[in-house]
Each structure stands twice: as C-alpha cells, then as structure tokens.
Write an enzyme that holds these catalytic residues in place. Structure first.
Site, PDB file in Angstrom:
ATOM      1  N   GLY A  19       0.833  -1.208   0.000  1.00  0.00           N
ATOM      2  CA  GLY A  19       0.000   0.000   0.000  1.00  0.00           C
ATOM      3  C   GLY A  19       0.862   1.251   0.000  1.00  0.00           C
ATOM      4  N   ASP A  75       8.274   5.581   7.622  1.00  0.00           N
ATOM      5  CA  ASP A  75       7.735   5.005   8.847  1.00  0.00           C
ATOM      6  C   ASP A  75       6.522   5.833   9.225  1.00  0.00           C
ATOM      7  OD1 ASP A  75       8.276   2.785  10.757  1.00  0.00           O
ATOM      8  OD2 ASP A  75       7.967   4.418  12.176  1.00  0.00           O
ATOM      9  N   SER A  76       5.418   5.163   9.453  1.00  0.00           N
ATOM     10  CA  SER A  76       4.169   5.900   9.602  1.00  0.00           C
ATOM     11  C   SER A  76       3.245   5.187  10.572  1.00  0.00           C
ATOM     12  CB  SER A  76       3.511   6.051   8.226  1.00  0.00           C
ATOM     13  OG  SER A  76       3.547   4.836   7.514  1.00  0.00           O
ATOM     14  N   LYS A 181      -6.693  11.402  -1.572  1.00  0.00           N
ATOM     15  CA  LYS A 181      -5.865  11.086  -0.398  1.00  0.00           C
ATOM     16  C   LYS A 181      -4.446  11.611  -0.609  1.00  0.00           C
ATOM     17  CE  LYS A 181      -3.856   7.521   2.480  1.00  0.00           C
ATOM     18  NZ  LYS A 181      -3.434   6.132   2.663  1.00  0.00           N
TER      19      LYS A 181
HETATM   20  P1  ITT Z   1       7.578  -1.168   6.056  1.00  0.00           P
HETATM   21  O1  ITT Z   1       8.209  -0.972   7.413  1.00  0.00           O
HETATM   22  O2  ITT Z   1       8.122  -2.324   5.299  1.00  0.00           O
HETATM   23  O3  ITT Z   1       7.558   0.091   5.253  1.00  0.00           O
HETATM   24  P2  ITT Z   1       5.146  -1.495   7.613  1.00  0.00           P
HETATM   25  O4  ITT Z   1       3.724  -1.726   7.233  1.00  0.00           O
HETATM   26  O5  ITT Z   1       5.748  -2.397   8.666  1.00  0.00           O
HETATM   27  O6  ITT Z   1       6.016  -1.530   6.277  1.00  0.00           O
HETATM   28  P3  ITT Z   1       5.350   0.757   9.428  1.00  0.00           P
HETATM   29  O7  ITT Z   1       6.186   0.051  10.430  1.00  0.00           O
HETATM   30  O8  ITT Z   1       5.704   2.179   9.102  1.00  0.00           O
HETATM   31  O9  ITT Z   1       5.315  -0.006   8.042  1.00  0.00           O
HETATM   32  O10 ITT Z   1       3.845   0.659   9.909  1.00  0.00           O
HETATM   33  C1  ITT Z   1       2.931   1.617   9.569  1.00  0.00           C
HETATM   34  C2  ITT Z   1       1.523   1.075   9.678  1.00  0.00           C
HETATM   35  O11 ITT Z   1       0.652   2.210   9.879  1.00  0.00           O
HETATM   36  C3  ITT Z   1       1.117   0.446   8.367  1.00  0.00           C
HETATM   37  O12 ITT Z   1       1.235  -0.941   8.418  1.00  0.00           O
HETATM   38  C4  ITT Z   1      -0.325   0.909   8.198  1.00  0.00           C
HETATM   39  O13 ITT Z   1      -1.195  -0.015   8.692  1.00  0.00           O
HETATM   40  C5  ITT Z   1      -0.435   2.171   9.035  1.00  0.00           C
HETATM   41  N1  ITT Z   1      -0.448   3.291   8.088  1.00  0.00           N
HETATM   42  C6  ITT Z   1       0.579   4.069   7.708  1.00  0.00           C
HETATM   43  N2  ITT Z   1       0.191   4.930   6.757  1.00  0.00           N
HETATM   44  C7  ITT Z   1      -1.099   4.674   6.519  1.00  0.00           C
HETATM   45  C8  ITT Z   1      -2.047   5.209   5.636  1.00  0.00           C
HETATM   46  O14 ITT Z   1      -1.731   6.142   4.752  1.00  0.00           O
HETATM   47  N3  ITT Z   1      -3.272   4.715   5.670  1.00  0.00           N
HETATM   48  C9  ITT Z   1      -3.626   3.737   6.539  1.00  0.00           C
HETATM   49  N4  ITT Z   1      -2.795   3.149   7.387  1.00  0.00           N
HETATM   50  C10 ITT Z   1      -1.523   3.623   7.388  1.00  0.00           C
END
Ligand code: ITT
Length: 200
Positions: A19, A75-76, A181
């Site tokens: 995503g 990271d989000s 978005k």
């Molecule tokens: P990478 O570390 O491999 O990039 P991850 O999914 O583990 O992938 P994160 O540790 O940054 O990444 O986790 C962020 C989570 O927050 C991510 O799995 C999403 O579920 C949520 N998230 C981040 N941005 C989002 C968005 O734009 N819309 C919805 N959920 C989001």
C-alpha cells in the site's frame, strides 16, 4: 554542498508494504527509477527506535548499506488522542502476524470503548528518510488530523484508512479517490518537504 537527487536517479524504496509502495510511486511521479526492497531481497530490519523519524532513518540507512544505492524509507502510523497516541509507532504490530487490519481497527475500537470517551480524534504521521550509502541522510515528517468512525467504510487505500476521516471531509481515506488522499495525506505532506529539500 546541497544534497540533490537528480531526475532519473535509481532509488530503493525500503518498504515491504505494498500500500505504501503504491502511494510512494504515485508521489514520485516517475521522476526516479524505483527498485523495491522486496525485488532486491533486502530483509526487513527490526524497528528498534522509539520515534517515526528514528525508524524511518533506521530503515533507509539499512537499505542503503545493504544495496549500495540511495534508499527512501517511510515510517508511519495512526495515533489516537484518547489512547495517548497509541498505536503510533506500533501501528503495524497491532495487526498481528497475519497483518490483518480488521483486527487492528477492532482493537482501536475496543480500547476506545474501554476508555469510555467520546473523543475520537486521531492523526496519521509519516516520516520519510533518504539515505546515501555510507553517506548522509535526510528525514522529514508530515501529519494529517481527523477523527475515527466505526464501522470502517471503503476498501480503497490500506491499513487504517477505512476508519479515518480527515478534518473538513466526510469520506474516509478508504472511500476517497487515491488522488484525493494523495493531495492531503501525512505521506503527501512529508513528501512535499522532501521535494523542496532534495529534488532538482
Ligand atoms: P515497512 O516498514 O516495510 O515500510 P510497515 O507496514 O511495517 O512496512 P510501518 O512500520 O511504518 O510499516 O507501519 C505503519 C503502519 O501504519 C502500516 O502498516 C499501516 O497499517 C499504518 N499506516 C501508515 N500509513 C497509513 C495510511 O496512509 N493509511 C492507513 N494506514 C496507514
């Protein structure tokens, strides 16, 4: 010397989240050649830092060192005011090993019910880091504020998008056109700063 990323540079997108990879590709608008960490078999590092910025830098530096190329990491996560900012940097982990966001969104709803609050305000944060192999790195952060709705609505986007309504709008991120978005998201806001700092 200013750090500049000339158009056509090959970048490693240090993410294993499809995503995110899709949204990052849309924001990059074909300006760079993008290889993904998955394509290069770069393993996911442990996210041991305590902030979005720290974990974005950790992921970008790791991918740059392993690949020998310039790397971009994201990271989000979602932070809920009434839950003292949770799940925050643990947003991915709340979905469990099966990465099931129905589970994660259910947990958010359950915790809010336990707290017994009517404050459903929340925000998304995105830290974006660019790292050069054995070189410098740059990190920026963007946020978008809004409120949560249950049950979730819409099957566009990813992660927690179905339960998040950005302030001033009626649709959830899960219902919106991806372009809408991308015009207002935490990721787009972080990206605008990166563009101002690094792009030609
Ligand atoms: P990478 O570390 O491999 O990039 P991850 O999914 O583990 O992938 P994160 O540790 O940054 O990444 O986790 C962020 C989570 O927050 C991510 O799995 C999403 O579920 C949520 N998230 C981040 N941005 C989002 C968005 O734009 N819309 C919805 N959920 C989001």
């Amino acid at each position: 010397m200013p750090l500049i990323l000339p158009a056509g540079t090959t970048l490693v997108a240090a993410t294993h989240n499809p995503g995110k990879a899709r949204e990052l590709a849309a924001l990059l608008e074909g300006r760079f050649t993008v290889l993904t960490a998955g394509e290069l078999n770069i393993p996911e590092p442990d996210e041991t830092e305590t902030t979005f910025v720290g974990n974005a830098l950790l992921k970008a530096r790791h991918a740059a060192q392993v690949s020998g190329r310039i790397a971009l990491a994201d990271d989000s996560g979602l932070s809920v005011t009434a839950l003292d900012g949770a799940p925050g940097i643990f947003s991915a982990r709340w979905a469990g090993p099966g990465k099931d966001f129905a589970v994660a969104m259910g947990k958010v709803e359950e915790r809010l019910q336990e707290v017994g609050t009517d404050d459903y305000s929340a925000w998304f944060t995105c830290a974006l880091a660019v790292a050069w192999p054995d070189g410098p790195s740059v990190v920026v952060q963007g946020e978008v504020h809004g409120s949560l709705v249950f049950p979730g609505r819409g099957d566009r986007g990813f992660g927690y998008d179905p339960i998040f309504v950005p302030r001033g709008h009626d649709q959830t991120f899960g219902e919106m056109d991806p372009e809408a978005k991308d015009a207002m998201s935490h990721r787009a806001r972080a990206f605008a700063q990166l563009k101002a700092a690094l792009f030609e």
